[in-house]
Design a protein around this motif. Structure first.
Motif, PDB file in Angstrom:
ATOM      1  N   UNK A 170     -88.375  47.202   9.654  1.00 34.26           N
ATOM      2  CA  UNK A 170     -89.453  47.015  10.639  1.00 34.26           C
ATOM      3  C   UNK A 170     -90.395  48.217  10.623  1.00 34.26           C
ATOM      4  N   UNK A 171     -89.831  49.429  10.626  1.00 32.19           N
ATOM      5  CA  UNK A 171     -90.658  50.651  10.604  1.00 32.19           C
ATOM      6  C   UNK A 171     -91.542  50.681   9.352  1.00 32.19           C
ATOM      7  N   UNK A 172     -90.970  50.289   8.209  1.00 31.46           N
ATOM      8  CA  UNK A 172     -91.728  50.283   6.952  1.00 31.46           C
ATOM      9  C   UNK A 172     -92.846  49.252   7.004  1.00 31.46           C
ATOM     10  N   UNK A 173     -92.567  48.104   7.613  1.00 34.67           N
ATOM     11  CA  UNK A 173     -93.576  47.042   7.738  1.00 34.67           C
ATOM     12  C   UNK A 173     -94.753  47.517   8.595  1.00 34.67           C
ATOM     13  N   UNK A 174     -94.445  48.199   9.707  1.00 38.11           N
ATOM     14  CA  UNK A 174     -95.500  48.720  10.593  1.00 38.11           C
ATOM     15  C   UNK A 174     -96.345  49.748   9.846  1.00 38.11           C
ATOM     16  N   UNK A 175     -95.699  50.623   9.088  1.00 39.11           N
ATOM     17  CA  UNK A 175     -96.414  51.654   8.319  1.00 39.11           C
ATOM     18  C   UNK A 175     -97.355  51.018   7.291  1.00 39.11           C
ATOM     19  N   UNK A 176     -96.880  49.982   6.626  1.00 41.46           N
ATOM     20  CA  UNK A 176     -97.716  49.291   5.627  1.00 41.46           C
ATOM     21  C   UNK A 176     -98.951  48.678   6.265  1.00 41.46           C
ATOM     22  N   UNK A 177     -98.774  48.088   7.454  1.00 41.16           N
ATOM     23  CA  UNK A 177     -99.922  47.485   8.154  1.00 41.16           C
ATOM     24  C   UNK A 177    -100.919  48.567   8.578  1.00 41.16           C
ATOM     25  N   UNK A 178    -100.398  49.720   9.000  1.00 41.03           N
ATOM     26  CA  UNK A 178    -101.283  50.828   9.418  1.00 41.03           C
ATOM     27  C   UNK A 178    -102.076  51.362   8.225  1.00 41.03           C
ATOM     28  N   UNK A 179    -101.405  51.423   7.069  1.00 39.87           N
ATOM     29  CA  UNK A 179    -102.105  51.873   5.846  1.00 39.87           C
ATOM     30  C   UNK A 179    -103.212  50.895   5.470  1.00 39.87           C
ATOM     31  N   UNK A 180    -102.909  49.601   5.602  1.00 32.69           N
ATOM     32  CA  UNK A 180    -103.910  48.570   5.305  1.00 32.69           C
ATOM     33  C   UNK A 180    -105.092  48.688   6.262  1.00 32.69           C
ATOM     34  N   UNK A 181    -104.804  49.056   7.498  1.00 29.80           N
ATOM     35  CA  UNK A 181    -105.845  49.238   8.526  1.00 29.80           C
ATOM     36  C   UNK A 181    -106.796  50.368   8.133  1.00 29.80           C
ATOM     37  N   UNK A 182    -106.235  51.436   7.563  1.00 31.20           N
ATOM     38  CA  UNK A 182    -107.065  52.569   7.136  1.00 31.20           C
ATOM     39  C   UNK A 182    -107.890  52.216   5.896  1.00 31.20           C
ATOM     40  N   UNK A 183    -107.255  51.428   4.982  1.00 31.99           N
ATOM     41  CA  UNK A 183    -107.933  51.071   3.728  1.00 31.99           C
ATOM     42  C   UNK A 183    -109.060  50.072   3.945  1.00 31.99           C
ATOM     43  N   UNK A 184    -108.817  49.134   4.836  1.00 24.92           N
ATOM     44  CA  UNK A 184    -109.739  48.010   4.998  1.00 24.92           C
ATOM     45  C   UNK A 184    -110.285  47.970   6.427  1.00 24.92           C
ATOM     46  N   UNK A 185    -111.551  48.362   6.616  1.00 22.51           N
ATOM     47  CA  UNK A 185    -112.128  48.410   7.975  1.00 22.51           C
ATOM     48  C   UNK A 185    -112.210  47.026   8.636  1.00 22.51           C
ATOM     49  N   UNK A 186    -112.185  45.961   7.845  1.00 24.06           N
ATOM     50  CA  UNK A 186    -112.263  44.609   8.414  1.00 24.06           C
ATOM     51  C   UNK A 186    -110.889  44.079   8.854  1.00 24.06           C
ATOM     52  N   UNK A 187    -109.819  44.802   8.440  1.00 20.60           N
ATOM     53  CA  UNK A 187    -108.461  44.359   8.764  1.00 20.60           C
ATOM     54  C   UNK A 187    -108.123  44.696  10.216  1.00 20.60           C
ATOM     55  N   UNK A 188    -107.504  43.756  10.914  1.00 23.42           N
ATOM     56  CA  UNK A 188    -107.104  44.003  12.295  1.00 23.42           C
ATOM     57  C   UNK A 188    -105.650  43.595  12.502  1.00 23.42           C
ATOM     58  N   UNK A 189    -104.953  44.376  13.327  1.00 22.76           N
ATOM     59  CA  UNK A 189    -103.581  44.014  13.693  1.00 22.76           C
ATOM     60  C   UNK A 189    -103.641  42.971  14.813  1.00 22.76           C
ATOM     61  N   UNK A 190    -102.965  41.854  14.615  1.00 23.76           N
ATOM     62  CA  UNK A 190    -102.983  40.811  15.650  1.00 23.76           C
ATOM     63  C   UNK A 190    -102.096  41.228  16.817  1.00 23.76           C
ATOM     64  N   UNK A 191    -102.391  40.666  17.976  1.00 25.18           N
ATOM     65  CA  UNK A 191    -101.592  40.941  19.172  1.00 25.18           C
ATOM     66  C   UNK A 191    -100.152  40.453  18.949  1.00 25.18           C
ATOM     67  N   UNK A 192    -100.017  39.320  18.254  1.00 27.37           N
ATOM     68  CA  UNK A 192     -98.682  38.782  17.957  1.00 27.37           C
ATOM     69  C   UNK A 192     -97.879  39.784  17.137  1.00 27.37           C
ATOM     70  N   UNK A 193     -98.544  40.400  16.153  1.00 27.01           N
ATOM     71  CA  UNK A 193     -97.855  41.371  15.293  1.00 27.01           C
ATOM     72  C   UNK A 193     -97.367  42.562  16.111  1.00 27.01           C
ATOM     73  N   UNK A 194     -98.252  43.163  16.887  1.00 26.81           N
ATOM     74  CA  UNK A 194     -97.870  44.370  17.641  1.00 26.81           C
ATOM     75  C   UNK A 194     -96.797  44.049  18.679  1.00 26.81           C
ATOM     76  N   UNK A 195     -96.921  42.900  19.352  1.00 26.27           N
ATOM     77  CA  UNK A 195     -95.921  42.509  20.360  1.00 26.27           C
ATOM     78  C   UNK A 195     -94.564  42.282  19.711  1.00 26.27           C
ATOM     79  N   UNK A 196     -94.569  41.538  18.596  1.00 29.75           N
ATOM     80  CA  UNK A 196     -93.306  41.224  17.906  1.00 29.75           C
ATOM     81  C   UNK A 196     -92.646  42.493  17.370  1.00 29.75           C
ATOM     82  N   UNK A 197     -93.436  43.383  16.780  1.00 24.79           N
ATOM     83  CA  UNK A 197     -92.867  44.613  16.206  1.00 24.79           C
ATOM     84  C   UNK A 197     -92.311  45.524  17.304  1.00 24.79           C
ATOM     85  N   UNK A 198     -93.016  45.606  18.430  1.00 22.79           N
ATOM     86  CA  UNK A 198     -92.508  46.402  19.563  1.00 22.79           C
ATOM     87  C   UNK A 198     -91.162  45.861  20.036  1.00 22.79           C
ATOM     88  N   UNK A 199     -91.103  44.520  20.118  1.00 18.76           N
ATOM     89  CA  UNK A 199     -89.876  43.869  20.584  1.00 18.76           C
ATOM     90  C   UNK A 199     -88.740  44.106  19.590  1.00 18.76           C
TER      91      UNK A 199
END
Length: 373
Positions: free
Chosen positions: A143-172
């Motif tokens: 899970x930690x690795x998955x979150x890190x990968x999404x954060x890296x994608x966020x930095x690479x791609x300005x059009x990329x957004x983390x969905x609310x479902x993703x952040x809620x599910x990962x927190x849970x």
């Protein structure tokens, strides 16, 4: 759908896993030795699923080819405390667990000074907590690795957004796994389940578990063991699941007696091996239908909920493409009505049904598929 879904035998070292594997598969592939890590690469075998319905059909038709349903079983080496950080051969063992689809979680509830315990004392609840902790830690790292990968994608791609479902599910997920709670015990929405399947297909705590409690022969025969109530309570508080008390010691003696030609008394305790295989098959959410004729009686394994064309496709891929209809009789109707091999009596009684493409195949259906060109 892979027809080779597997159950893995998991637990601490020296609790009877490899001996149980030998009993389940009726083999001596696994070296059942009294020291940790005697199994490093998983031993894989398949055991036939016992079923009186299959036996009945085989006896009625007596065909040259008979093919039961099979359960694939892996004997995975003993996990120890710290496995998620590489202790023992932890990472390798955990990757083996990741490769199976369900878990036979073996728990030691027998005391025997000749069989050393890796923690030097017998405490099933501690052992359950140890295995659960190690599996949760492995998943937490994913899970930690998955979150890190999404954060890296966020930095690479300005059009990329983390969905609310993703952040809620990962927190849970982080919260649950941090508290030693398996993912399968969570309350998840359909959208969250789809997201977890997509982003984290390698999670191990989503897998169904069947708990096998290994007792002494004496405890098994008298149906009493001081640990059993606490183990059952722990299982119920941790998502539930089938619990089967057994005794590897008793089972091995039973096999030896059978080989020696000794017939057990009518009121003697029964083996648990058929029940274990059947529960493992159920845990994987599998069913099977029958085809029966003069040449072959066969069980065809499918996931629960499949429609007739998909079921036909397990026989041959063309059968799904060119499916027209299925002739189906429920096993219980067949047994009640039909007195000879064939379908004349069930057909005359109106129990041989014509089913179309939307029909959901039931466990134990006897099917004959009509296929076009």
């Amino acid at each position: 759908f892979r027809s080779t879904l597997k159950m893995g035998i998991v637990g601490l070292p020296n609790i009877g896993k490899s001996s149980l594997f030998n009993l389940l598969t009726n083999s001596s592939l696994a070296e059942a030795q009294n020291f940790p890590f005697c199994t490093i690469d998983p031993n894989e075998a398949r055991c036939s699923v016992p079923d009186e319905r299959y036996d009945y059909l085989c006896n009625m038709w007596n065909p040259p080819s008979k093919y039961p349903a099979f359960l694939q079983v892996w004997d995975i080496a003993g996990l120890i405390r710290g496995a998620s950080e590489g202790a023992g051969l932890g990472n390798k063992f955990l990757s083996h667990i990741g490769a199976v689809d369900g878990i036979f979680h073996v728990v030691r509830a027998f005391e025997n000074p000749d069989v050393q315990h890796v923690e030097e004392s017998v405490d099933p609840i501690r052992d359950l907590e140890t295995i659960t902790y190690e599996l949760c830690q492995k998943d937490l790292a994913l899970v930690d690795a998955c979150i890190e990968n999404e954060k890296k994608e966020l930095k690479r791609n300005p059009l990329f957004k983390l969905s609310l479902t993703f952040t809620t599910a990962m927190d849970k997920l982080q919260d649950m796994l941090g508290k030693n709670l398996p993912v399968k015990d969570g309350d998840w929405s359909t959208v969250e389940i789809e997201l977890i399947k997509e982003k984290l297909p390698g999670l191990v705590t989503t897998k169904p578990q069947v708990y096998l409690v290994n007792l002494t022969k004496d405890d098994y025969i008298r149906k009493r063991n001081k640990f059993l109530p606490k183990i059952l309570q722990w299982i119920n508080e941790h998502g539930g699941g089938p619990m089967i008390p057994l005794s590897v010691e008793f089972e091995e003696e039973l096999v030896a007696a059978q080989k020696a030609g000794v017939t057990p008394e009518a009121d003697a305790p029964k083996t648990q091996i058929p029940r274990i295989i059947t529960e493992g098959f159920k845990a994987l959410d599998l069913i099977y239908f029958f085809t029966a004729g003069d040449k072959e009686v066969r069980c065809w394994t499918i996931p629960k909920g499949w429609a007739a064309p998909q079921a036909a496709g397990t026989i041959h891929t063309d059968f799904e493409k060119h499916f027209i209809k299925a002739e189906v009789v429920a096993y219980n109707d067949f047994k009640e009505i039909q007195t000879t091999k064939g379908m004349t009596e069930v057909r005359a009684a109106g129990k041989l049904r014509q089913e179309g493409k939307t029909y959901i195949v039931n466990d134990g259906d006897i099917c004959h598929f009509m296929i076009g060109k």
